[in-house]
Design an enzyme around this catalytic site. Structure first.
Site, PDB file in Angstrom:
ATOM      1  CG  HIS A   1       2.505 -71.134  33.501  1.00  0.00           C
ATOM      2  ND1 HIS A   1       3.782 -71.384  33.042  1.00  0.00           N
ATOM      3  CD2 HIS A   1       1.698 -71.173  32.418  1.00  0.00           C
ATOM      4  CE1 HIS A   1       3.741 -71.564  31.725  1.00  0.00           C
ATOM      5  NE2 HIS A   1       2.489 -71.449  31.319  1.00  0.00           N
TER       6      HIS A   1
ATOM      7  CG  HIS B   1      -3.426 -67.543  26.826  1.00  0.00           C
ATOM      8  ND1 HIS B   1      -2.419 -66.732  27.275  1.00  0.00           N
ATOM      9  CD2 HIS B   1      -2.838 -68.723  26.486  1.00  0.00           C
ATOM     10  CE1 HIS B   1      -1.265 -67.397  27.209  1.00  0.00           C
ATOM     11  NE2 HIS B   1      -1.493 -68.602  26.725  1.00  0.00           N
TER      12      HIS B   1
ATOM     13  CG  ASP C   1       4.149 -73.208  27.537  1.00  0.00           C
ATOM     14  OD1 ASP C   1       3.453 -72.870  26.553  1.00  0.00           O
ATOM     15  OD2 ASP C   1       3.990 -72.720  28.671  1.00  0.00           O
ATOM     16  CG  HIS C   2       0.164 -75.239  27.342  1.00  0.00           C
ATOM     17  ND1 HIS C   2      -0.637 -75.304  28.452  1.00  0.00           N
ATOM     18  CD2 HIS C   2       0.920 -74.116  27.485  1.00  0.00           C
ATOM     19  CE1 HIS C   2      -0.392 -74.265  29.240  1.00  0.00           C
ATOM     20  NE2 HIS C   2       0.544 -73.534  28.664  1.00  0.00           N
TER      21      HIS C   2
ATOM     22  CG  ASP D   1      -1.063 -70.822  29.744  1.00  0.00           C
ATOM     23  OD1 ASP D   1      -0.883 -71.484  30.783  1.00  0.00           O
ATOM     24  OD2 ASP D   1      -0.226 -70.742  28.827  1.00  0.00           O
TER      25      ASP D   1
ATOM     26  CG  HIS E   1       0.754 -70.656  23.609  1.00  0.00           C
ATOM     27  ND1 HIS E   1       0.200 -69.807  24.537  1.00  0.00           N
ATOM     28  CD2 HIS E   1       0.715 -69.991  22.426  1.00  0.00           C
ATOM     29  CE1 HIS E   1      -0.142 -68.668  23.948  1.00  0.00           C
ATOM     30  NE2 HIS E   1       0.144 -68.762  22.662  1.00  0.00           N
TER      31      HIS E   1
ATOM     32  CG  HIS F   1      -3.434 -72.743  25.042  1.00  0.00           C
ATOM     33  ND1 HIS F   1      -3.334 -73.296  26.305  1.00  0.00           N
ATOM     34  CD2 HIS F   1      -2.396 -71.868  24.940  1.00  0.00           C
ATOM     35  CE1 HIS F   1      -2.298 -72.764  26.934  1.00  0.00           C
ATOM     36  NE2 HIS F   1      -1.708 -71.906  26.125  1.00  0.00           N
TER      37      HIS F   1
HETATM   38 ZN   LIG Z   1      -0.275 -70.345  26.615  1.00  0.00          ZN
END
Ligand SMILES: [Zn+2]
Length: 258
Positions: free
Chosen positions: A171, A111, A59-60, A133, A57, A55
């Site tokens: 995470h 998410h 941090d991905h 996530d 985001h 996805h």
């Molecule tokens: Zn995320």
């Protein structure tokens, strides 16, 4: 033999890298940062053959541009305007084979709207899923873009994978998720045993993931929206939901402020 290792990044992210033992090609899932992935590849003398993303985001995907430019690697990911780096857009049911692993795409919105997961029915004899996530060990991702019925359906899709499926989430949230699970489910023997086991892992800085679908079904309140214990716990919070998707929504709201 498939080897899957977590590369730690940021405060609590795991960037998963997999490769065949003895092979030279590696694949990274959700590289939020390029530097630790590059270090890992160099240390194992591996070359990056593909990038998978779940996805949009940061941090991905934060490391995608740098890795893509360095390795000229294809980028598999959701067909999403939010991830222009994707060279191979994927939809529900699409199949791919990277570093010797055959994967099938599951759309799991909630998410984010563009969230997908990668399922391997046979990874050296057991299934696995890279679920980003969406499903966490003992918890689930926050609902940033989707609705409760949408996210509930996505989690149910993951919950119906074979019980032995290894769950690679991204995470290290497990201990705090288990505190919430305990507030909801109480001191059930299976939950108590899990809390002890996961605390022992964290005490020596071991990841608590991957989990399994079986363990999540037994201890993750977000997969137990029909459990009378969950419905009773919500009632004690003044919430009267009984329909599973509504129970999920109320649980998620409770967790947001827990
Ligand atoms: Zn995320």
């Amino acid at each position: 033999m498939l080897h899957i290792e977590p590369v730690k990044a940021f405060k609590d992210n795991y960037l998963w890298v997999f490769h065949q033992l003895g092979g030279t090609e590696a694949v990274v899932v959700d590289p939020g940062d390029a530097a630790p992935v590059q270090q890992f590849l160099a240390s194992r003398q591996l070359r990056l053959a593909a990038i998978l993303v779940t996805h949009h985001h940061a941090d991905h995907i934060g490391g995608v541009n740098e890795l893509q430019q360095y390795w000229q690697a294809p980028v598999y990911g959701p067909a999403s305007p939010n991830i222009p780096q994707v060279t191979h857009p994927l939809r529900e049911g699409d199949q791919l084979k990277v570093a010797g692993l055959a994967l099938r795409v599951l759309e799991v919105p909630g998410h984010t709207l563009d969230h997908i997961a990668y399922y391997a029915a046979d990874a050296d004899g057991t299934p696995l899923v890279f679920c980003g996530d969406t499903l966490f060990a003992a918890g689930c991702g926050r609902m940033f873009e989707g609705t409760a019925p949408m996210m509930h359906a996505s989690l149910q899709k993951l919950a119906t994978l074979p019980a032995a499926t290894r769950v690679y989430c991204t995470h290290e949230y497990t201990l705090s998720n288990l505190q919430f699970a305990r507030a909801v489910l109480g001191d059930t023997p299976v939950l108590t045993a899990r809390i002890v086991a996961e605390q022992q892992k964290r005490a020596v800085d071991m990841p608590t993931v991957p989990s399994t679908v079986a363990l999540e079904l037994a201890t993750n309140p977000f997969l137990r929206c029909e459990d009378p214990l969950v419905i009773a716990a919500l009632a004690r919070q003044g919430q009267s939901q009984t329909k599973p998707a509504e129970v999920f929504g109320a649980l998620r709201r409770w967790k947001d402020t827990f």
